[in-house]
Motif scaffolding. Structure first.
Motif, PDB file in Angstrom:
ATOM      1  N   LYS A  87       6.169 -17.541   4.778  1.00  9.62           N
ATOM      2  CA  LYS A  87       5.863 -16.126   4.957  1.00  9.62           C
ATOM      3  C   LYS A  87       6.483 -15.274   3.860  1.00  9.62           C
ATOM      4  N   ALA A  88       6.509 -15.802   2.646  1.00  8.96           N
ATOM      5  CA  ALA A  88       6.978 -15.061   1.479  1.00  8.96           C
ATOM      6  C   ALA A  88       5.759 -14.526   0.736  1.00  8.96           C
ATOM      7  N   ILE A  89       5.721 -13.220   0.534  1.00 10.89           N
ATOM      8  CA  ILE A  89       4.609 -12.611  -0.187  1.00 10.89           C
ATOM      9  C   ILE A  89       5.071 -12.403  -1.622  1.00 10.89           C
ATOM     10  N   ARG A  90       4.327 -13.002  -2.554  1.00 11.63           N
ATOM     11  CA  ARG A  90       4.693 -12.962  -3.971  1.00 11.63           C
ATOM     12  C   ARG A  90       3.658 -12.166  -4.762  1.00 11.63           C
ATOM     13  N   ALA A  91       4.077 -11.677  -5.911  1.00  6.97           N
ATOM     14  CA  ALA A  91       3.177 -10.900  -6.770  1.00  6.97           C
ATOM     15  C   ALA A  91       2.062 -11.811  -7.289  1.00  6.97           C
ATOM     16  N   PRO A  92       0.798 -11.450  -7.052  1.00 14.54           N
ATOM     17  CA  PRO A  92      -0.315 -12.277  -7.528  1.00 14.54           C
ATOM     18  C   PRO A  92      -0.548 -12.138  -9.030  1.00 14.54           C
ATOM     19  N   MET A  93       0.079 -11.108  -9.644  1.00 11.32           N
ATOM     20  CA  MET A  93      -0.106 -10.825 -11.068  1.00 11.32           C
ATOM     21  C   MET A  93       1.018  -9.897 -11.499  1.00 11.32           C
ATOM     22  N   PRO A  94       1.273  -9.770 -12.793  1.00  5.74           N
ATOM     23  CA  PRO A  94       2.271  -8.813 -13.241  1.00  5.74           C
ATOM     24  C   PRO A  94       1.796  -7.394 -12.981  1.00  5.74           C
ATOM     25  N   GLY A  95       2.731  -6.490 -12.710  1.00  2.00           N
ATOM     26  CA  GLY A  95       2.343  -5.111 -12.467  1.00  2.00           C
ATOM     27  C   GLY A  95       3.527  -4.225 -12.170  1.00  2.00           C
ATOM     28  N   LEU A  96       3.226  -3.025 -11.708  1.00  4.73           N
ATOM     29  CA  LEU A  96       4.214  -2.017 -11.371  1.00  4.73           C
ATOM     30  C   LEU A  96       4.059  -1.648  -9.904  1.00  4.73           C
ATOM     31  N   VAL A  97       5.149  -1.709  -9.152  1.00  9.55           N
ATOM     32  CA  VAL A  97       5.110  -1.322  -7.738  1.00  9.55           C
ATOM     33  C   VAL A  97       4.997   0.199  -7.684  1.00  9.55           C
ATOM     34  N   LEU A  98       3.906   0.692  -7.113  1.00  8.96           N
ATOM     35  CA  LEU A  98       3.704   2.135  -6.992  1.00  8.96           C
ATOM     36  C   LEU A  98       4.309   2.691  -5.721  1.00  8.96           C
ATOM     37  N   ASN A  99       4.236   1.883  -4.635  1.00 12.45           N
ATOM     38  CA  ASN A  99       4.682   2.382  -3.334  1.00 12.45           C
ATOM     39  C   ASN A  99       4.938   1.210  -2.403  1.00 12.45           C
ATOM     40  N   THR A 100       5.995   1.289  -1.629  1.00 10.99           N
ATOM     41  CA  THR A 100       6.201   0.312  -0.562  1.00 10.99           C
ATOM     42  C   THR A 100       5.757   0.975   0.732  1.00 10.99           C
ATOM     43  N   LEU A 101       5.020   0.240   1.553  1.00 14.84           N
ATOM     44  CA  LEU A 101       4.431   0.800   2.763  1.00 14.84           C
ATOM     45  C   LEU A 101       5.178   0.392   4.031  1.00 14.84           C
ATOM     46  N   VAL A 102       6.148  -0.542   3.901  1.00 17.06           N
ATOM     47  CA  VAL A 102       6.895  -1.033   5.056  1.00 17.06           C
ATOM     48  C   VAL A 102       8.386  -1.093   4.735  1.00 17.06           C
ATOM     49  N   THR A 103       9.182  -1.231   5.772  1.00 10.64           N
ATOM     50  CA  THR A 103      10.631  -1.399   5.621  1.00 10.64           C
ATOM     51  C   THR A 103      11.056  -2.597   6.459  1.00 10.64           C
ATOM     52  N   ALA A 104      12.257  -3.102   6.204  1.00  8.90           N
ATOM     53  CA  ALA A 104      12.794  -4.222   6.978  1.00  8.90           C
ATOM     54  C   ALA A 104      12.795  -3.865   8.458  1.00  8.90           C
ATOM     55  N   GLY A 105      12.407  -4.818   9.276  1.00  6.97           N
ATOM     56  CA  GLY A 105      12.363  -4.622  10.723  1.00  6.97           C
ATOM     57  C   GLY A 105      11.014  -4.175  11.256  1.00  6.97           C
ATOM     58  N   ALA A 106      10.104  -3.790  10.370  1.00  8.38           N
ATOM     59  CA  ALA A 106       8.779  -3.324  10.806  1.00  8.38           C
ATOM     60  C   ALA A 106       7.917  -4.509  11.240  1.00  8.38           C
ATOM     61  N   ALA A 107       7.228  -4.353  12.362  1.00 10.44           N
ATOM     62  CA  ALA A 107       6.265  -5.361  12.813  1.00 10.44           C
ATOM     63  C   ALA A 107       4.962  -5.130  12.053  1.00 10.44           C
TER      64      ALA A 107
END
Length: 169
Positions: free
Chosen positions: A101-121
């Motif tokens: 359940k590790a989500i990895r970057a499918p390609m190089p890029g720049l993170v624009l926004n994170t939509l979740v935080t630790a503990g979120a279902a």
């Protein structure tokens, strides 16, 4: 006014055909198709192709798979969108059957926004973050139902292909 373009690869009976919707035109296999499509509702469409009228019903079967009924004849069709095609071009397989359940970057890029935080279902397919790559914004989605264990990146951070983005538990 910006051009609208949607690309797909459609596979029927083992034959893959590129399909594009470009500014109101339908491009099949690289050339414009002589057809028109009218949505009737409930998965039904009226299609005129090369002057012949067809009654078409489309129903989802599974992720990326459709059952298409044309004048009563049924076919199973695989449809892959731009994101699937891009991931395939980078040699990245889909996430069906994933136990990690590790989500990895499918390609190089720049993170624009994170939509979740630790503990979120989260549920499978839910957006986790937005990654800009190749001048396109790509929403990176959850590969499974779970709880966010850790978000390893933040907005403004550059990532390379394979970098760990989010861990689920």
């Amino acid at each position: 006014m910006a051009a609208t373009l949607r690309r797909f690869h459609v596979t029927i009976a083992g034959v893959t055909i590129p399909l594009e919707f470009r500014d109101g035109l339908i491009i099949v296999g690289g050339g414009p198709a002589n057809c028109s499509v009218e949505r009737l509702g409930g998965g039904w469409y009226h299609v005129i192709f090369d002057g012949a009228s067809h009654s078409v019903q489309v129903a989802p079967v599974d992720e990326g798979m459709l059952e298409v009924r044309v004048n009563g004849a049924v076919s199973t069709v695989e449809v892959r969108g731009e994101r699937d095609i891009l991931l395939e071009r980078f040699g990245i397989s889909d996430s069906r059957g994933v136990t990690d359940k590790a989500i990895r970057a499918p390609m190089p890029g720049l993170v624009l926004n994170t939509l979740v935080t630790a503990g979120a279902a989260v549920t499978k397919g839910e957006g986790l973050l937005v990654l800009e790559a190749m001048k396109m914004e790509n929403e990176i989605r959850s590969i499974a139902d779970g709880v966010v264990k850790h978000v390893h990146v933040q907005a403004g951070e550059a990532v390379t292909k394979g970098d760990l983005l989010v861990e689920l538990e």
